[in-house]
Enzyme design. Structure first.
Site, PDB file in Angstrom:
ATOM      1  N   ALA A 109       0.845  -1.197   0.000  1.00  0.00           N
ATOM      2  CA  ALA A 109       0.000   0.000   0.000  1.00  0.00           C
ATOM      3  C   ALA A 109       0.877   1.242   0.000  1.00  0.00           C
ATOM      4  O   ALA A 109       1.848   1.327   0.763  1.00  0.00           O
ATOM      5  CB  ALA A 109      -0.910   0.009   1.227  1.00  0.00           C
ATOM      6  N   VAL A 110       0.539   2.188  -0.865  1.00  0.00           N
ATOM      7  CA  VAL A 110       1.208   3.496  -0.916  1.00  0.00           C
ATOM      8  C   VAL A 110       0.114   4.552  -0.852  1.00  0.00           C
ATOM      9  O   VAL A 110      -0.871   4.481  -1.601  1.00  0.00           O
ATOM     10  CB  VAL A 110       2.058   3.654  -2.190  1.00  0.00           C
ATOM     11  CG1 VAL A 110       2.627   5.064  -2.293  1.00  0.00           C
ATOM     12  CG2 VAL A 110       3.188   2.624  -2.214  1.00  0.00           C
TER      13      VAL A 110
ATOM     14  N   GLU B   6      -0.531 -11.929  -5.678  1.00  0.00           N
ATOM     15  CA  GLU B   6      -1.821 -11.857  -6.355  1.00  0.00           C
ATOM     16  C   GLU B   6      -2.187 -10.397  -6.468  1.00  0.00           C
ATOM     17  O   GLU B   6      -1.921  -9.608  -5.551  1.00  0.00           O
ATOM     18  CB  GLU B   6      -2.901 -12.594  -5.554  1.00  0.00           C
ATOM     19  CG  GLU B   6      -2.673 -14.078  -5.486  1.00  0.00           C
ATOM     20  CD  GLU B   6      -3.545 -14.759  -4.455  1.00  0.00           C
ATOM     21  OE1 GLU B   6      -4.132 -14.069  -3.601  1.00  0.00           O
ATOM     22  OE2 GLU B   6      -3.626 -15.994  -4.493  1.00  0.00           O
TER      23      GLU B   6
ATOM     24  N   ASN C 235      -6.231  -3.735 -11.765  1.00  0.00           N
ATOM     25  CA  ASN C 235      -5.300  -2.778 -11.161  1.00  0.00           C
ATOM     26  C   ASN C 235      -4.080  -2.618 -12.078  1.00  0.00           C
ATOM     27  O   ASN C 235      -3.000  -3.159 -11.818  1.00  0.00           O
ATOM     28  CB  ASN C 235      -4.900  -3.237  -9.759  1.00  0.00           C
ATOM     29  CG  ASN C 235      -4.154  -2.183  -8.988  1.00  0.00           C
ATOM     30  OD1 ASN C 235      -3.603  -1.253  -9.558  1.00  0.00           O
ATOM     31  ND2 ASN C 235      -4.111  -2.335  -7.679  1.00  0.00           N
TER      32      ASN C 235
ATOM     33  N   TYR D   4       4.622  -4.478 -10.892  1.00  0.00           N
ATOM     34  CA  TYR D   4       5.125  -5.833 -10.709  1.00  0.00           C
ATOM     35  C   TYR D   4       5.872  -6.330 -11.948  1.00  0.00           C
ATOM     36  O   TYR D   4       6.919  -6.968 -11.833  1.00  0.00           O
ATOM     37  CB  TYR D   4       3.984  -6.775 -10.335  1.00  0.00           C
ATOM     38  CG  TYR D   4       3.304  -6.404  -9.037  1.00  0.00           C
ATOM     39  CD1 TYR D   4       4.031  -5.952  -7.934  1.00  0.00           C
ATOM     40  CD2 TYR D   4       1.927  -6.471  -8.912  1.00  0.00           C
ATOM     41  CE1 TYR D   4       3.412  -5.598  -6.753  1.00  0.00           C
ATOM     42  CE2 TYR D   4       1.299  -6.128  -7.722  1.00  0.00           C
ATOM     43  CZ  TYR D   4       2.052  -5.685  -6.650  1.00  0.00           C
ATOM     44  OH  TYR D   4       1.433  -5.344  -5.475  1.00  0.00           O
TER      45      TYR D   4
END
Length: 137
Positions: free
Chosen positions: A60-61, A93, A98, A105
């Protein structure tokens, strides 16, 4: 970052999959195989390494801190920690819708390895597929 702080940031970042609670994060903190990496109180990554495999559980950012390289730094640190802990492969996952996370990734060497259909629930009652991504360490 405390479990409460991570839960608050996670809630800012996620609707689906549902955000984790402070209790969820405290549970990870109690697991000797899990680890959490923090960047400037604006982002964190929780992962686990066991039996030669590492899993990025959540990243999370803060919305106002995105596109500054925090996610890439966290992923680099995750890969380093995974290798230190004996992992030979890393997995994660990600919600199939997104695109920003998938691009991050892929930039870190992850490739699509599978699909979990209708894996995540949305607050409106819908379902979103999850991509399984992997890379060798």
């Amino acid at each position: 970052m405390t479990p409460d702080q991570r839960a608050a940031l996670h809630a800012l970042c996620f609707r689906s999959p549902p955000p984790w609670s402070a209790g969820d994060f405290a549970g990870f903190d109690a697991d000797p195989l899990a680890f959490t990496l923090v960047e400037a109180d604006a982002g964190f990554l929780t992962g686990r390494a066991v039996a030669g495999e590492a899993v990025e559980a959540t990243l999370a950012v803060a919305p106002q801190s995105r596109r500054l390289g925090l996610g890439a730094r966290l992923m680099g640190r995750f890969l380093y920690q995974a290798r230190l802990r004996g992992a030979e492969r890393a997995f994660l996952e990600v919600a199939a819708d997104n695109a920003a996370a998938i691009a991050l990734y892929e930039s870190q060497g992850f490739a699509r390895a599978g699909l979990r259909r209708a894996y995540y629930a949305t607050p409106e009652g819908g379902r979103i597929d999850a991509l399984v991504m992997a890379r060798a360490l």
